[in-house]
Design a protein around this motif. Structure first.
Motif, PDB file in Angstrom:
ATOM      1  N   GLU A 273      49.485   2.695 -14.030  1.00 46.73           N
ATOM      2  CA  GLU A 273      48.903   3.636 -13.071  1.00 46.73           C
ATOM      3  C   GLU A 273      50.005   4.253 -12.218  1.00 46.73           C
ATOM      4  O   GLU A 273      50.919   3.556 -11.765  1.00 46.73           O
ATOM      5  N   PRO A 308      43.933  12.248  -8.094  1.00 45.32           N
ATOM      6  CA  PRO A 308      43.658  10.899  -8.615  1.00 45.32           C
ATOM      7  C   PRO A 308      44.837  10.389  -9.438  1.00 45.32           C
ATOM      8  O   PRO A 308      45.563  11.166 -10.055  1.00 45.32           O
ATOM      9  N   VAL A 310      46.794   8.509 -12.490  1.00 49.81           N
ATOM     10  CA  VAL A 310      46.614   8.527 -13.942  1.00 49.81           C
ATOM     11  C   VAL A 310      47.407   7.391 -14.565  1.00 49.81           C
ATOM     12  O   VAL A 310      48.334   6.843 -13.961  1.00 49.81           O
ATOM     13  N   LYS A 348      36.372  18.696 -15.450  1.00 52.97           N
ATOM     14  CA  LYS A 348      36.791  17.819 -16.538  1.00 52.97           C
ATOM     15  C   LYS A 348      37.676  16.696 -16.002  1.00 52.97           C
ATOM     16  O   LYS A 348      38.371  16.883 -14.999  1.00 52.97           O
ATOM     17  N   PRO A 349      37.667  15.532 -16.654  1.00 56.77           N
ATOM     18  CA  PRO A 349      38.457  14.387 -16.165  1.00 56.77           C
ATOM     19  C   PRO A 349      39.932  14.481 -16.561  1.00 56.77           C
ATOM     20  O   PRO A 349      40.472  13.592 -17.225  1.00 56.77           O
ATOM     21  N   PHE A 350      40.585  15.560 -16.137  1.00 60.04           N
ATOM     22  CA  PHE A 350      41.990  15.777 -16.479  1.00 60.04           C
ATOM     23  C   PHE A 350      42.740  16.350 -15.273  1.00 60.04           C
ATOM     24  O   PHE A 350      42.157  17.053 -14.438  1.00 60.04           O
ATOM     25  N   PRO A 423      44.597  12.825 -18.949  1.00 60.96           N
ATOM     26  CA  PRO A 423      43.268  12.331 -18.588  1.00 60.96           C
ATOM     27  C   PRO A 423      43.299  11.424 -17.365  1.00 60.96           C
ATOM     28  O   PRO A 423      44.206  10.599 -17.209  1.00 60.96           O
ATOM     29  N   THR A 424      42.305  11.587 -16.497  1.00 60.72           N
ATOM     30  CA  THR A 424      42.141  10.680 -15.364  1.00 60.72           C
ATOM     31  C   THR A 424      41.275   9.488 -15.742  1.00 60.72           C
ATOM     32  O   THR A 424      41.211   8.508 -14.996  1.00 60.72           O
ATOM     33  N   ASP A 425      40.602   9.579 -16.879  1.00 60.62           N
ATOM     34  CA  ASP A 425      39.784   8.481 -17.394  1.00 60.62           C
ATOM     35  C   ASP A 425      40.599   7.711 -18.427  1.00 60.62           C
ATOM     36  O   ASP A 425      40.915   8.241 -19.493  1.00 60.62           O
ATOM     37  N   PRO A 426      40.950   6.458 -18.170  1.00 60.97           N
ATOM     38  CA  PRO A 426      41.779   5.687 -19.120  1.00 60.97           C
ATOM     39  C   PRO A 426      41.147   5.548 -20.498  1.00 60.97           C
ATOM     40  O   PRO A 426      41.862   5.326 -21.487  1.00 60.97           O
ATOM     41  N   GLU A 427      39.813   5.686 -20.589  1.00 61.10           N
ATOM     42  CA  GLU A 427      39.146   5.556 -21.886  1.00 61.10           C
ATOM     43  C   GLU A 427      39.530   6.687 -22.843  1.00 61.10           C
ATOM     44  O   GLU A 427      39.318   6.579 -24.051  1.00 61.10           O
ATOM     45  N   LEU A 428      40.067   7.787 -22.306  1.00 58.30           N
ATOM     46  CA  LEU A 428      40.450   8.933 -23.140  1.00 58.30           C
ATOM     47  C   LEU A 428      41.843   8.780 -23.741  1.00 58.30           C
ATOM     48  O   LEU A 428      42.255   9.590 -24.563  1.00 58.30           O
TER      49      LEU A 428
END
Length: 440
Positions: A273, A308, A310, A348-350, A423-428
């Protein structure tokens, strides 16, 4: 008339002709032996029945013939496909095995059709690879290429005896109501492609390693010479130029090694992170001396609100950002400027990081090839003869490994903006490192 002649020869119509002969015989006997008004009614009814039967049988025979033609055409198409096709029922009983499958597994269709394959068949002589394809968990190495629940299910399977590389796609065969009737496997032999890719990558790796040692020694010797007091100013300048050239060569070698590791899927990412603002500030500090030497000003347009965090590999991602910044400096105008910006992608989560310059721009015809290996636009070649054309290719690979994308906007002779999304979402973020083999 020709159509009627063809109908007479249809095998599907043989029963109809026999029935018609019997009805006509019954009509003749009725007319001969029972000459009354009632008999004529019976004859009319028999004729009507005959016409109805003929019409019904004709439609049925036509449908059967069309179905058979379509089935034969489909079989011809499937038989001519280079990929192996296997259709099997729920109990793994094989009901279709095309010629490509015969060649791939070195088994005749007549020996496979009707056989319900089970894991025990792996012990049968010549059946090992086919059994491992039908049950991929038995293969020495399997990598899933599709998400759980997606159709078709795609896996890459590697085999050792003999050495083979297969891509296997499995999908259900359903009726019009969605009921599963059977399953279809499509197997593509990728052995030649993967072997060529690995051979090329191994050659680049070995050659680069062999070159790096001598070039490092040369570089060290030139640096030592440049500090010697005995050299004249002219000789010092020669040594400094040689040292700069040696450094450039060393960097090209490092680029080739990095690309070989990326294409093997072994670059070794370690995600942590991080704050994008802090990451950019650190990279700009490293690049600032080169910008000052070139007379280029760099500005960081910080976001109004905190962004946020990343998950990134700061060491790897810095290679990408440094490449973008160096291009923005190298292909800028005299006393030009570079603007770096980071912001949230709306809806979008980016996060988007962009590098905008006031330089020479990119011709429209060059933009599609910009992120390919060794490519340099004509106007870039005229301005800077040195360069490998690897920087943007490396940047694209690193950004993709982070689960992002990279793109370019440019106006010829007015400047270029290269942006990449994280991506801000680690799942991506991809669960594993992808190599060039994944593209085939």
């Amino acid at each position: 008339m020709d159509q009627i002649k063809r109908i007479f020869t249809w095998p599907e119509f043989q029963v109809t002709w026999i029935l018609a002969a019997l009805v006509l015989a019954a009509i003749a006997m009725t007319a001969a032996f029972v000459p009354s008004p009632i008999s004529w009614v019976s004859i009319a009814l028999l004729l009507i029945v005959l016409i109805l039967v003929f019409t019904s049988m004709y439609k049925s025979a036509s449908i059967d013939r069309d179905t058979n033609v379509e089935r034969n055409e489909l079989k011809s198409i499937l038989a001519s496909i280079n990929d192996a096709l296997i259709v099997y029922e729920r109990d793994f009983k094989v009901i279709f095995f095309n010629p490509a499958a015969e060649r791939m597994f070195k088994l005749q269709a007549k020996n496979v059709l009707g056989h319900a394959i089970s894991p025990r068949d792996i012990e049968r002589e010549g059946w090992r690879v086919l059994t491992q394809v039908m049950f991929p968990s038995l293969a020495p190495r399997v990598i899933s290429r599709s998400k759980e629940g997606d159709l078709p299910q795609i896996v890459d399977a590697s085999f050792t005896d003999p050495p083979l590389e297969f891509r296997i796609a499995t999908a259900p065969v359903a009726d019009e109501n969605g009921n599963t009737l059977a399953f279809l496997k499509i197997i593509r032999d990728r052995t030649a492609q993967i072997t060529a890719i690995r051979s090329r990558s191994e050659f680049i790796t070995v050659a680069s390693h062999q070159l790096r040692g001598p070039v490092t020694d040369i570089n060290w010797a030139l640096q030592s010479l440049s500090s010697a007091n005995e050299l004249s100013d002219t000789n010092k300048l020669i040594v400094e130029n040689a040292a700069a050239a040696s450094n450039n060569l060393l960097r090209r070698i490092e680029d080739l090694l990095n690309i070989a590791k990326m294409e093997d899927g072994q670059f070794g990412y370690q995600f942590k992170e991080a704050s994008v603002e802090d990451f950019i500030s650190t990279v700009l500090t490293d690049v600032l001396p080169a910008a000052n030497k070139a007379g280029i000003k760099i500005f960081f347009d910080r976001p109004q609100e905190p962004l946020p965090h990343v998950m990134i590999d700061a060491k790897r991602l810095s290679l990408a950002l440094v490449n973008l910044l160096e291009n923005a400096i190298r292909y800028n105008i005299e006393n030009g400027e570079v603007f770096v910006k980071a912001d949230v992608m709306p809806g979008k989560p980016f996060l988007v990081v962009s590098v905008r310059d006031t330089g020479i721009g990119i011709p429209p015809e060059a933009r599609e090839k910009l992120f390919t290996k060794f490519y340099r636009a004509d106007n870039a070649l005229k301005l800077q003869t040195e360069g490998s054309g690897l920087g943007l290719y490396i940047a694209k690979s690193i950004v993709a490994a982070h689960g992002g994308q990279i793109w370019v906007d440019s106006e010829f002779n007015r400047g270029t903006t290269v942006s990449f999304a994280l991506p801000t979402d680690p799942e991506l973020i991809p669960k594993r490192e992808m190599g060039i083999e994944d593209l085939f």
